[in-house]
Design an enzyme around this catalytic site. Structure first.
Site, short mmCIF file in Angstrom:
data_model
loop_
_atom_site.label_atom_id
_atom_site.label_comp_id
_atom_site.label_asym_id
_atom_site.label_seq_id
_atom_site.Cartn_x
_atom_site.Cartn_y
_atom_site.Cartn_z
N ASN A 67 0.70 -1.19 -0.11
CA ASN A 67 -0.08 -0.02 0.06
C ASN A 67 0.83 1.43 0.05
O ASN A 67 1.63 1.59 1.03
CB ASN A 67 -0.83 -0.09 1.09
CG ASN A 67 -1.88 1.40 1.38
OD1 ASN A 67 -1.81 1.94 0.46
ND2 ASN A 67 -2.49 1.31 2.52
N LYS A 84 -0.03 4.25 -0.36
CA LYS A 84 -0.62 5.29 0.37
C LYS A 84 -0.47 6.66 -0.56
O LYS A 84 -0.47 6.49 -1.55
CB LYS A 84 0.00 5.35 1.82
CG LYS A 84 -0.40 4.36 2.64
CD LYS A 84 -0.11 4.64 4.26
CE LYS A 84 -0.28 3.14 4.78
NZ LYS A 84 -0.11 3.22 6.32
N HIS A 103 -9.32 0.76 4.90
CA HIS A 103 -8.07 0.94 5.62
C HIS A 103 -8.44 1.93 6.83
O HIS A 103 -9.36 2.79 6.81
CB HIS A 103 -6.91 1.71 4.64
CG HIS A 103 -5.77 1.65 5.22
ND1 HIS A 103 -5.23 2.75 6.19
CD2 HIS A 103 -4.62 0.95 5.06
CE1 HIS A 103 -4.27 2.20 6.57
NE2 HIS A 103 -3.59 1.08 5.80
N GLU A 146 -6.89 4.44 7.97
CA GLU A 146 -6.97 5.79 7.74
C GLU A 146 -7.77 6.41 6.95
O GLU A 146 -8.28 7.57 7.14
CB GLU A 146 -5.44 6.08 6.81
CG GLU A 146 -4.13 5.81 7.75
CD GLU A 146 -3.08 5.27 6.80
OE1 GLU A 146 -2.91 5.35 5.44
OE2 GLU A 146 -2.09 4.94 7.52
N GLU A 204 -4.90 -5.19 10.32
CA GLU A 204 -4.00 -3.97 10.66
C GLU A 204 -4.54 -3.23 11.88
O GLU A 204 -5.10 -2.27 12.24
CB GLU A 204 -4.02 -2.87 9.58
CG GLU A 204 -3.67 -3.55 8.07
CD GLU A 204 -3.26 -2.50 7.34
OE1 GLU A 204 -2.13 -2.70 6.84
OE2 GLU A 204 -3.77 -1.46 7.21
N GLY A 231 2.77 2.27 10.84
CA GLY A 231 3.55 3.55 10.61
C GLY A 231 4.32 3.86 11.96
O GLY A 231 4.99 5.03 12.09
N SER A 272 3.62 -2.05 10.47
CA SER A 272 4.96 -2.08 10.72
C SER A 272 5.89 -3.63 10.37
O SER A 272 6.83 -3.87 10.96
CB SER A 272 5.58 -1.65 12.00
OG SER A 272 5.21 -0.44 12.23
P1 13P Z 1 3.43 0.55 7.68
O1 13P Z 1 3.77 -0.85 7.12
O2 13P Z 1 3.83 1.53 7.01
O3 13P Z 1 3.15 0.19 9.03
O4 13P Z 1 1.77 0.64 7.01
C1 13P Z 1 0.79 -0.33 7.22
C2 13P Z 1 -0.21 -0.19 6.33
O5 13P Z 1 -1.13 0.72 6.89
C3 13P Z 1 -0.62 -1.00 5.13
O6 13P Z 1 -1.79 -0.85 4.65
#
Ligand code: 13P
Length: 251
Positions: free
Chosen positions: A9, A11, A96, A98, A168, A174, A214
């Site tokens: 992803n 983003k 997601h 976010e 997740e 992150g 992560s």
């Molecule tokens: P990170 O791997 O940067 O923690 O992000 C995970 C994520 O949100 C994938 O959709």
């Protein structure tokens, strides 16, 4: 048969040129991976057509990060599922954290989006996961169970076959803080049980359930060794082809 998937992803990162370069590097290195590992990349909308071109003839599938909750029409700023298919996508990520957190994505909306995506022929990577407060309050199993049921229980057994679930935990995204393999495994097993309760053991056993948060080359092996963890949804580490491929090579 359960499929192993490592999905990147991206983003809101990369220019089109950087995205094409990254996709080409991933595609080149993907040739050496075992045949049962499917790679997916999910760039921003503006990159999809160019990245689709860069991935042509490779084993890497293309995903969007979201889709509209309407088929077409006067919905300024939105991108419809048919447009994603037209751009070359085989998958879309939905739900997601976010999007749930910053853009008011509700379970009700996710049902609509999921059904539209499946009807258009896309596979859906549906994200679920608790936040830090929910984990500290011991509510993680309940939250994930509710999020999973809210969308999957609205689907037919046939529709379920085109779903991938991604667990997740929001506190691990992150932050550099990964769930331990045991913490992830117990939630993955819970998700599989929730699926089995409605769709039966075989459907639950076939479901691909990814871990995200992560995940990196140094911890992927331990996570993927768990029996209910079938790959990863990767954020930061998916922006470097070598790291992304190293994660996929951890099976
Ligand atoms: P990170 O791997 O940067 O923690 O992000 C995970 C994520 O949100 C994938 O959709």
């Amino acid at each position: 048969m359960r499929k192993y998937i490592v999905a990147g992803n991206w983003k809101m990162n990369t220019t089109v040129a950087e995205g094409v370069e990254l996709a080409k590097a991933v595609a080149a290195k993907a040739q050496d991976l075992p045949a049962n590992v499917q790679l997916v990349v999910a760039p921003p909308f503006t990159h999809l057509v160019s990245v689709a071109e860069a991935l042509k003839g490779s084993k890497v599938a293309l995903s969007a990060q979201n889709c509209a909750d309407h088929e077409k029409g006067a919905y300024t700023g939105e991108v419809a599922v048919n447009m994603l298919v037209d751009a070359g996508c085989q998958y879309t990520i939905l739900g997601h954290s976010e999007r749930r957190q910053y853009y008011g994505e509700t379970d009700e909306k996710l049902v609509v989006k999921t059904k539209l995506a499946l009807a258009a022929g896309l596979k859906v990577i549906l994200c679920v996961g608790e936040n830090l407060d929910e984990r500290e309050a011991g509510k993680h199993f309940d939250v994930v169970t509710e999020q999973t049921k809210a969308v999957l229980y609205e689907l037919s057994a046939e529709e379920l076959k085109s779903i991938v679930v991604a667990y997740e935990p929001v506190w691990a995204i992150g932050t550099g803080k990964t769930a331990t393999a045991a913490q992830a495994e117990e939630i993955h097993a819970c998700i599989r049980t929730v699926i089995a309760e409605k769709f039966g053991l075989e459907a639950a056993d076939d479901m691909t359930i990814l871990y995200g948060g992560s995940c990196k080359p140094s911890n992927a092996k331990e996570l993927f060794a768990e029996k209910d963890i079938d790959g990863g949804l990767i954020g930061g580490a998916a922006l470097k082809a070598d790291d992304f491929i190293a994660i996929a090579a951890s099976f």
